[in-house]
Motif scaffolding. Sequence first.
Motif, short mmCIF file in Angstrom:
data_model
loop_
_atom_site.label_atom_id
_atom_site.label_comp_id
_atom_site.label_asym_id
_atom_site.label_seq_id
_atom_site.Cartn_x
_atom_site.Cartn_y
_atom_site.Cartn_z
N PHE A 58 0.84 -1.20 0.00
CA PHE A 58 0.00 0.00 0.00
C PHE A 58 0.87 1.25 0.00
O PHE A 58 1.84 1.34 0.76
CB PHE A 58 -0.92 0.02 1.22
N ASP A 59 0.51 2.20 -0.84
CA ASP A 59 1.31 3.41 -0.91
C ASP A 59 0.65 4.54 -0.11
O ASP A 59 -0.42 4.39 0.47
CB ASP A 59 1.54 3.84 -2.36
N GLU A 60 1.32 5.68 -0.12
CA GLU A 60 0.88 6.83 0.68
C GLU A 60 -0.50 7.31 0.27
O GLU A 60 -1.33 7.63 1.12
CB GLU A 60 1.90 7.96 0.52
N SER A 61 -0.79 7.34 -1.03
CA SER A 61 -2.06 7.90 -1.49
C SER A 61 -3.24 7.02 -1.08
O SER A 61 -4.29 7.54 -0.67
CB SER A 61 -2.04 8.08 -3.00
N VAL A 62 -3.09 5.70 -1.16
CA VAL A 62 -4.18 4.81 -0.77
C VAL A 62 -4.43 4.92 0.73
O VAL A 62 -5.57 5.06 1.19
CB VAL A 62 -3.85 3.36 -1.16
N MET A 63 -3.36 4.87 1.51
CA MET A 63 -3.54 4.95 2.96
C MET A 63 -4.03 6.33 3.40
O MET A 63 -4.74 6.45 4.40
CB MET A 63 -2.22 4.61 3.66
N ALA A 64 -3.70 7.35 2.65
CA ALA A 64 -4.20 8.69 2.98
C ALA A 64 -5.72 8.73 2.84
O ALA A 64 -6.41 9.39 3.63
CB ALA A 64 -3.55 9.74 2.08
N SER A 65 -6.25 8.04 1.85
CA SER A 65 -7.69 7.98 1.67
C SER A 65 -8.34 7.24 2.83
O SER A 65 -9.39 7.66 3.35
CB SER A 65 -8.03 7.30 0.34
N PHE A 66 -7.74 6.14 3.25
CA PHE A 66 -8.26 5.41 4.41
C PHE A 66 -8.18 6.28 5.68
O PHE A 66 -9.10 6.29 6.50
CB PHE A 66 -7.49 4.11 4.62
N ARG A 67 -7.06 6.99 5.82
CA ARG A 67 -6.89 7.82 7.02
C ARG A 67 -7.93 8.94 7.07
O ARG A 67 -8.48 9.25 8.13
CB ARG A 67 -5.49 8.41 7.06
N LYS A 68 -8.23 9.50 5.91
CA LYS A 68 -9.19 10.61 5.85
C LYS A 68 -10.61 10.15 6.12
O LYS A 68 -11.39 10.86 6.77
CB LYS A 68 -9.10 11.27 4.47
N ASN A 69 -10.97 8.94 5.67
CA ASN A 69 -12.38 8.55 5.64
C ASN A 69 -12.76 7.41 6.57
O ASN A 69 -13.95 7.06 6.65
CB ASN A 69 -12.76 8.16 4.21
N THR A 70 -11.80 6.80 7.26
CA THR A 70 -12.12 5.66 8.11
C THR A 70 -11.48 5.83 9.49
O THR A 70 -10.56 6.64 9.66
CB THR A 70 -11.61 4.34 7.50
N PRO A 71 -11.92 5.02 10.46
CA PRO A 71 -11.29 5.06 11.78
C PRO A 71 -10.15 4.05 11.93
O PRO A 71 -9.77 3.73 13.06
CB PRO A 71 -12.46 4.67 12.70
N LEU A 72 -9.57 3.59 10.82
CA LEU A 72 -8.57 2.53 10.88
C LEU A 72 -7.36 2.93 11.73
O LEU A 72 -6.79 4.00 11.57
CB LEU A 72 -8.08 2.17 9.48
N ARG A 73 -6.94 1.98 12.58
CA ARG A 73 -5.74 2.16 13.40
C ARG A 73 -4.61 1.23 12.96
O ARG A 73 -3.50 1.34 13.47
CB ARG A 73 -6.08 1.89 14.87
N GLY A 74 -4.90 0.32 12.04
CA GLY A 74 -3.86 -0.58 11.58
C GLY A 74 -4.37 -1.49 10.47
O GLY A 74 -5.57 -1.74 10.36
N VAL A 75 -3.43 -1.97 9.64
CA VAL A 75 -3.76 -2.82 8.50
C VAL A 75 -2.81 -4.01 8.48
O VAL A 75 -1.59 -3.85 8.54
CB VAL A 75 -3.64 -2.05 7.16
N ILE A 76 -3.37 -5.22 8.40
CA ILE A 76 -2.59 -6.42 8.10
C ILE A 76 -2.77 -6.67 6.62
O ILE A 76 -3.87 -6.92 6.15
CB ILE A 76 -3.08 -7.63 8.91
N GLN A 77 -1.69 -6.58 5.87
CA GLN A 77 -1.78 -6.78 4.43
C GLN A 77 -1.38 -8.20 4.06
O GLN A 77 -0.41 -8.75 4.59
CB GLN A 77 -0.89 -5.80 3.65
N SER A 78 -2.15 -8.79 3.15
CA SER A 78 -1.79 -10.12 2.65
C SER A 78 -0.39 -10.05 2.03
O SER A 78 -0.16 -9.29 1.10
CB SER A 78 -2.80 -10.58 1.61
N TRP A 79 0.52 -10.86 2.55
CA TRP A 79 1.93 -10.76 2.15
C TRP A 79 2.61 -12.12 2.19
O TRP A 79 3.51 -12.41 1.43
CB TRP A 79 2.66 -9.78 3.07
N GLU A 80 2.24 -12.97 3.13
CA GLU A 80 2.66 -14.36 3.29
C GLU A 80 4.07 -14.53 3.85
O GLU A 80 4.31 -15.41 4.66
CB GLU A 80 2.51 -15.15 1.98
N THR A 81 5.01 -13.71 3.42
CA THR A 81 6.38 -13.86 3.94
C THR A 81 6.60 -13.05 5.21
O THR A 81 7.62 -13.22 5.88
CB THR A 81 7.41 -13.43 2.89
N GLY A 82 5.69 -12.15 5.54
CA GLY A 82 5.76 -11.42 6.80
C GLY A 82 6.85 -10.39 6.90
O GLY A 82 7.15 -9.91 8.00
#
Length: 672
Positions: free
Chosen positions: A563-587
Amino acid sequence: MVTRRTVLRTGGAALAAGAFGISLPNPAAAAAAAERAAPARLLPSFGRPTRLDVAHVGALNGYDQLLLTTLQGTVNRRGPRLYFTFDDGAADRRWLSSTGASVTQHDNALDLVGRYRDRVRGAVLVDPDVPDSVNVATTLAGLKNGVAATAEQARDHGLKTLVDLRGRFDPDDVLGTYRWQLDKLFPHCDHALLSGLPPTRTVSVSGVKWREVARESERIRDTSNRKSRTLDLSPELGGDNDVYLRFQDSFGDDGWGASVGSVKVTVDGKELASFTPGTDGEKPYLFDGLNSSLGDKANRFADGGGYFVYHFKAPAGTGKLTVDVDLWNQYLVTATATAPTRVEPFPYFRDYVVASRAMVLWLPPSGDTGKLLDEVLTKLAPTTPYAGWFPNDVAGEWGGVDRASQHGVPVVAADFYMNGTVHAGVPAKVSGRVPKRPKAELRNRVYVTFTVGEGDNIQYCQRRMRDIWDDPKRGDVPVNWTVTPLLADIGPAQLAYYQKTATDNDLLICGPSGAGYTYPGSWPKAALDSYTELTGRYLRRTGMDLVYAYNPRNADNDGWVPFDESVMASFRKNTPLRGVIQSWETGDLQARPAGIPVIGNFYPQGKGADFRDALLHHIEGRDPDKPMFIAAAINAWSWTPSDIAELAKLLDDPFEIVRGDAFFELLDRSYE
């Protein structure tokens, strides 16, 4: 692969709606009505259930179930009255009491056709020779207040024929069938919902005995065991010389099942057939491929509980039958001389589609059918849900969800969701309160949080999740449970049940990637805010502020785009999200774009000691003077809370298991 043709079986003339005797509503009037009825909810409700006629349909064939579920959709559109129990009935019975309705049980489900005959105008006749006519008939049933049925069913139940689809479409021209539907029916459908459902399903035949032919006993995920193997199928010869060869996953818990690159069949030293998966040469021999996928290496594979079956018919008098298979990964190969499955209509979720007057299709997301799918998606407004699933072609889930994302369309995995027309109207109190966070102290430990996936999948929430949720060991260990906040619309009593029965160690978090499964990085930039605004509304409504999320696959198709800055900025502006677990598999992903901590999940294979050993290997070389964070993924289809509790006993120093909200609070502090 789909054989593309551009004309229907009508001498090349385009079929007008009038050719089927279809009288459809004015699209402008329908659009105006939809706008007036547009609620704050994304998925429609059809009213509160107060009295329900209930019957078991698990023992019926697919044609009878198709008749009943389309009847259910037409009847329940005016208020829920019909409720059916599927399979062994247990999953649907346990949610029945939550409806709060009075119940009348019926011993014969088909008797309900006569009881509610006056509620439908008649039947749309499917063409048994054209599987996709099941979907066209479902769309028409919704538009014409009818049911989908065979000619024999319509006759036996005294149903007037509204539209007869027999002989109207070319069985090989899937593209032409859905092109006709898009041109002639879609303008009259309600555009608040689009559905993708398989027209048929395969049903196992009881009593079939399989002989094990080959098995990989080690967990191999890197093609290192790839080679051509000669399989002797001579023991299956006899009778009509029909032989069925099945490929499965020898380890159903980790997603690296049998993969086949080529097949050559030899009878008494002479070649009978030779083909590569996904080509026209495979078609005559692929008996059942619905539960498998095509890979990007000209291969067919089946992971977990999936499988695929080839059928070979040896000439009379054959003494020796062998098959040379280019085979790798974790394979289990078995053979039988008995046809193991039969094909019949796929009946599930059609009540909701019919009641919604939505169009239903089934288009592989690659090739020419993918282009037609693109054309359909282009006609939808941003955030319109695509409810159902995608065919398992070479693009499959990733290609289908990515195409939908590029058009601003979130996906609701709903193809096995039962009685949606009833559950959506249940008046249940869904809490919007965010659970109180456990106190946590940041130390130089390895903090682990366990997350059970699949929560975007509403049928998982309705069925499998309830099975494992009721495990008595749930609550022994901190666990994050992904659910979709859209249950607040289509299954509020289910979401309320999970909220009310959660222990202090259970945390409900949002499944991928918000209000509907999607890849935010693929959304048109102008439409992304509409998705994050929608997600924010549903997160606040359901009291969730963490999300498990996906993004598109990378160019090499061997990982994910962070996830890049622009996508997360949209989430930050419009949602109450405090954290994201992204599908990645290797951790090995950890970032903080737009100030929101994002961590990649770590997905070890196996259970118990195997999982622990993978964690120990993962932390080798860590700095003991700093905290470390691992978001560990749990396979929802193979794990139970008892399995998690057993694993937790094996994780001593330096591991500390914490709930997701505490995990992200500590992770956020570690940045400071």
